[in-house]
Design a protein around this motif. Structure first.
Motif, PDB file in Angstrom:
ATOM      1  N   ARG A 226       0.733  -1.075   0.049  1.00 41.56           N
ATOM      2  CA  ARG A 226       0.066   0.071   0.126  1.00 41.56           C
ATOM      3  C   ARG A 226       0.951   1.256  -0.113  1.00 41.56           C
ATOM      4  O   ARG A 226       1.919   1.213   0.521  1.00 41.56           O
ATOM      5  N   ILE A 227       0.361   2.285  -0.357  1.00 42.11           N
ATOM      6  CA  ILE A 227       0.890   3.647  -0.733  1.00 42.11           C
ATOM      7  C   ILE A 227       0.113   4.562  -0.169  1.00 42.11           C
ATOM      8  O   ILE A 227      -1.135   4.624  -0.241  1.00 42.11           O
ATOM      9  N   VAL A 228       0.393   5.310   0.881  1.00 41.45           N
ATOM     10  CA  VAL A 228      -0.535   6.396   1.496  1.00 41.45           C
ATOM     11  C   VAL A 228      -0.121   7.719   0.696  1.00 41.45           C
ATOM     12  O   VAL A 228       0.631   8.358   0.645  1.00 41.45           O
ATOM     13  N   ILE A 229      -1.258   8.119   0.324  1.00 43.17           N
ATOM     14  CA  ILE A 229      -1.533   9.655  -0.245  1.00 43.17           C
ATOM     15  C   ILE A 229      -1.795  10.539   0.702  1.00 43.17           C
ATOM     16  O   ILE A 229      -3.043  10.510   1.327  1.00 43.17           O
ATOM     17  N   LYS A 230      -1.171  11.555   0.915  1.00 47.65           N
ATOM     18  CA  LYS A 230      -1.349  12.485   2.207  1.00 47.65           C
ATOM     19  C   LYS A 230      -1.374  13.989   1.429  1.00 47.65           C
ATOM     20  O   LYS A 230      -0.416  14.576   0.831  1.00 47.65           O
ATOM     21  N   LEU A 231      -2.673  14.656   1.726  1.00 46.28           N
ATOM     22  CA  LEU A 231      -2.853  15.982   1.247  1.00 46.28           C
ATOM     23  C   LEU A 231      -1.612  16.800   2.535  1.00 46.28           C
ATOM     24  O   LEU A 231      -1.589  16.632   3.472  1.00 46.28           O
ATOM     25  N   ASN A 232      -0.902  17.674   1.699  1.00 46.44           N
ATOM     26  CA  ASN A 232       0.045  18.148   2.745  1.00 46.44           C
ATOM     27  C   ASN A 232      -0.159  19.113   3.980  1.00 46.44           C
ATOM     28  O   ASN A 232       0.470  19.083   4.843  1.00 46.44           O
ATOM     29  N   GLU A 233      -1.393  19.458   3.909  1.00 44.29           N
ATOM     30  CA  GLU A 233      -2.059  20.155   5.286  1.00 44.29           C
ATOM     31  C   GLU A 233      -3.332  19.636   5.743  1.00 44.29           C
ATOM     32  O   GLU A 233      -4.288  20.174   6.336  1.00 44.29           O
ATOM     33  N   GLY A 234      -3.189  18.245   5.408  1.00 39.50           N
ATOM     34  CA  GLY A 234      -4.393  17.547   6.364  1.00 39.50           C
ATOM     35  C   GLY A 234      -3.910  17.366   7.779  1.00 39.50           C
ATOM     36  O   GLY A 234      -2.733  17.349   8.116  1.00 39.50           O
ATOM     37  N   PHE A 235      -5.098  16.749   8.491  1.00 48.97           N
ATOM     38  CA  PHE A 235      -4.652  16.612   9.883  1.00 48.97           C
ATOM     39  C   PHE A 235      -5.608  15.521  10.438  1.00 48.97           C
ATOM     40  O   PHE A 235      -6.841  15.282   9.953  1.00 48.97           O
ATOM     41  N   ALA A 241      -5.217   9.271   2.161  1.00 46.90           N
ATOM     42  CA  ALA A 241      -6.114   8.073   1.309  1.00 46.90           C
ATOM     43  C   ALA A 241      -4.992   7.109   0.980  1.00 46.90           C
ATOM     44  O   ALA A 241      -3.841   7.072   0.938  1.00 46.90           O
ATOM     45  N   LEU A 242      -5.454   5.843   0.933  1.00 45.05           N
ATOM     46  CA  LEU A 242      -4.702   4.416   0.647  1.00 45.05           C
ATOM     47  C   LEU A 242      -4.903   3.884  -0.796  1.00 45.05           C
ATOM     48  O   LEU A 242      -5.991   3.651  -1.113  1.00 45.05           O
ATOM     49  N   LEU A 243      -3.599   3.800  -1.366  1.00 41.60           N
ATOM     50  CA  LEU A 243      -3.773   3.342  -2.632  1.00 41.60           C
ATOM     51  C   LEU A 243      -3.164   1.846  -2.591  1.00 41.60           C
ATOM     52  O   LEU A 243      -1.939   1.525  -1.981  1.00 41.60           O
ATOM     53  N   MET A 244      -4.181   1.173  -2.759  1.00 41.27           N
ATOM     54  CA  MET A 244      -4.081  -0.510  -2.913  1.00 41.27           C
ATOM     55  C   MET A 244      -3.338  -0.906  -3.919  1.00 41.27           C
ATOM     56  O   MET A 244      -3.757  -0.812  -5.174  1.00 41.27           O
ATOM     57  N   ILE A 294       1.516  14.166  -0.825  1.00 42.36           N
ATOM     58  CA  ILE A 294       3.058  13.594  -1.254  1.00 42.36           C
ATOM     59  C   ILE A 294       2.263  11.952  -1.114  1.00 42.36           C
ATOM     60  O   ILE A 294       1.192  11.688  -0.833  1.00 42.36           O
ATOM     61  N   ALA A 295       3.254  11.109  -1.803  1.00 44.51           N
ATOM     62  CA  ALA A 295       3.233   9.568  -1.809  1.00 44.51           C
ATOM     63  C   ALA A 295       4.087   8.955  -0.819  1.00 44.51           C
ATOM     64  O   ALA A 295       5.309   9.482  -0.782  1.00 44.51           O
ATOM     65  N   GLU A 296       3.696   8.281   0.113  1.00 40.88           N
ATOM     66  CA  GLU A 296       4.679   7.672   1.200  1.00 40.88           C
ATOM     67  C   GLU A 296       4.354   6.128   1.562  1.00 40.88           C
ATOM     68  O   GLU A 296       3.103   5.818   1.315  1.00 40.88           O
ATOM     69  N   ALA A 297       5.293   5.313   1.588  1.00 45.14           N
ATOM     70  CA  ALA A 297       5.340   3.922   1.933  1.00 45.14           C
ATOM     71  C   ALA A 297       4.242   3.944   2.995  1.00 45.14           C
ATOM     72  O   ALA A 297       4.620   4.346   4.121  1.00 45.14           O
TER      73      ALA A 297
END
Length: 511
Positions: A226-235, A241-244, A294-297
């Motif tokens: 999975r890869i996590v997609i994170k809005l830069n200013e999310g909290f 969101a998870l990219l499966m 960003i995309a993050e492992a």
């Protein structure tokens, strides 16, 4: 959307820096008994992206979370001004004043001034205040500039402008440094101080670029699930969101070209697992364009926790570790903050402190000020725990007010040697806290109803025993059935038992 801190001219910066220099004489640490005259203006504005903020149910009541700042009134010559969007219920204010140890509530009441904008719209409180010059003038008349300073939930241009208008220093992060607390900024700080963190990408504002970055991340780590997609200013995890990757096995590294992989990932972005249940790709993709992402492992693990460390940078640039917590997360994939337990597990508590200190020292070198926290993922490997830092919060957050409650109610101190909190008598303290004690059946309970239940069922904090519950977000209860609570015990088990008793009583009283 909150201003980013890039609209600040040289004159404004110089004026703010000059005012901020006054903090050296007017600021005092919260755990010190202070006899000097002080004035503290509390503006608990959530000056964040309002669309993202709206994902948190009842968020307009979150201005109440900083009411634990009333603990400053323990100092006999300190006065406090607290501003809110809507007037606070008198019972809520009385409740906090009665919690003050060693000070008659009537004495504290005389040193407390409450102001309201009488504006329930979905805009940050500070913006509302700035639009009301007469209110600013009333607040200014209560202030002695040489004794006063302002604190806030988070700092933006709006908070700096209000501080300038009132001619008092702001004890908060300069808005020009806001990027340090974003998802991309956090990764840059972690790299600078050598704190382990998941592999990931830079910041992108177009889905096509984000898809390319995610595909490259997958290529660097072919074993990713999975890869996590994170809005830069999310909290609070609501902007994740998870990219499966399992459904994309046909274009996995070694199975297809890079071009095909990017196209497949781009299509898959539209069907990600959003952590906010009402999120849509249409809205999320628009926020990517506005905020960046960003995309993050995604860190996998059979036994996994989410600890955090909280620190403070004072006006002299000194860094202090305040607390560690094990966060309680929920949501579709366990990424949304629900509450916390104090302190963090002994197995990694000291490591959290050490890493948190390294982050704080880099932040201080960059000019950061006031509270910060660092969130981690802890995965058990054999008998050891592996820690990875995932984000920095340069604001007060979900672990701030529970720890303030502990300080308020026990008058104790955090001990860096073992990462525990002790009363003046040497008794260690533990707590279980939540902002999300929420059930539909609680709707309709007024603050006065809650006070009746607290008294009849003896749920209040017992100052003699040093155990019990302290409530917050009481204004959120009637409309949203949502309440916050910090349950303090002499053991972790006792803190959990108090929390469970609170839930049992509320369930019984509303069934």
């Amino acid at each position: 959307m909150a201003p980013k801190g890039n609209n600040w001219n040289a004159t404004d910066k110089a004026a703010c820096s000059q005012l901020q220099a006054q903090l050296a004489t007017c600021w005092q640490a919260i755990d010190c008994f202070d006899r000097a005259p002080r004035q503290i203006l509390v503006v608990p504005s959530l000056s964040l992206d309002q669309e993202e903020l709206a994902k948190v149910e009842g968020v307009h009541h979150y201005e109440e979370r900083l009411l634990f700042a009333l603990l400053h009134l323990r100092n006999p010559n300190t006065s406090l001004i607290y501003v809110t969007s809507q007037p606070l219920h008198p019972s809520i204010v009385d409740y906090y004043l009665e919690l003050l140890p060693g000070i008659p509530s009537s004495h504290a009441q005389k040193r407390l001034r409450l102001f309201s904008t009488y504006d329930g719209s979905q805009r940050p409180l500070t913006e509302k205040i700035l639009g009301r010059p007469r209110l600013i003038e009333r607040i200014r008349h209560c202030l002695s500039p040489q004794e006063a300073y302002m604190v806030c939930y988070n700092s933006t241009d709006w908070e700096q402008r209000l501080a300038l208008a009132l001619n008092i220093p702001l004890m908060a992060l300069p808005p020009t440094l806001l990027e340090l607390g974003t998802k991309a900024g956090s990764r840059e700080i972690f790299a600078a101080c050598g704190v382990p963190h998941p592999e990931g990408s830079g910041l992108y504002q177009a889905p096509q670029d984000l898809a390319r970055a995610a595909a490259q991340l997958w290529e660097r780590q072919p074993g990713l699930k999975r890869i996590v997609i994170k809005l830069n200013e999310g909290f609070s995890g609501e902007g994740n969101a998870l990219l499966m990757l399992e459904p994309l096995a046909g274009v996995a590294p070694g199975m297809a070209s890079h071009h095909d992989r990017v196209n497949a990932v781009l299509k898959a972005l539209m069907n990600m697992r959003f952590q906010y249940v009402h999120e849509t790709w249409q809205h999320f993709s628009r926020k990517i364009g506005e905020l960046g992402a960003i995309a993050e492992a995604f860190i996998e693990g059979d036994i996994k926790r989410s600890p955090s460390v909280q620190g403070h940078i004072n006006p002299f640039g000194d860094v202090e570790i305040l607390s560690t917590h094990d966060q309680i997360l929920g949501g579709p994939d366990g990424q949304i903050f629900l509450g916390c337990r104090f302190p963090a597990d002994q197995a990694y508590r000291m490591e959290l402190q050490e890493m948190g200190l390294r982050v704080g020292e880099i932040l201080a070198q960059r000019g950061a000020l006031e509270r910060y926290s660092v969130d981690f993922i802890a995965v058990k490997s054999g008998q050891c725990w592996e820690l990875n830092a995932i984000e920095i919060n340069l604001r007060k957050g979900g672990t701030t007010h529970p720890f303030m409650a502990l300080q308020l109610l026990t008058n104790g101190r955090y001990n860096l040697k073992d990462g525990q909190f002790y009363t003046p008598q040497g008794q260690p303290k533990y707590y279980r806290a939540s902002d999300n004690l929420q059930k539909d059946q609680y709707r309709g309970l007024l603050p006065d109803d809650l006070m009746d239940i607290i008294m009849v069922e003896q749920l209040h904090f017992n100052s003699i025993a040093g155990t019990g519950a302290a409530f917050h977000l009481m204004g959120c209860l009637s409309e949203h059935g949502k309440l916050g609570v910090t349950c303090i015990g002499n053991t972790p088990e006792e803190a959990e038992q108090i929390y469970e008793r609170v839930v049992t009583v509320l369930d019984r009283e509303t069934s």
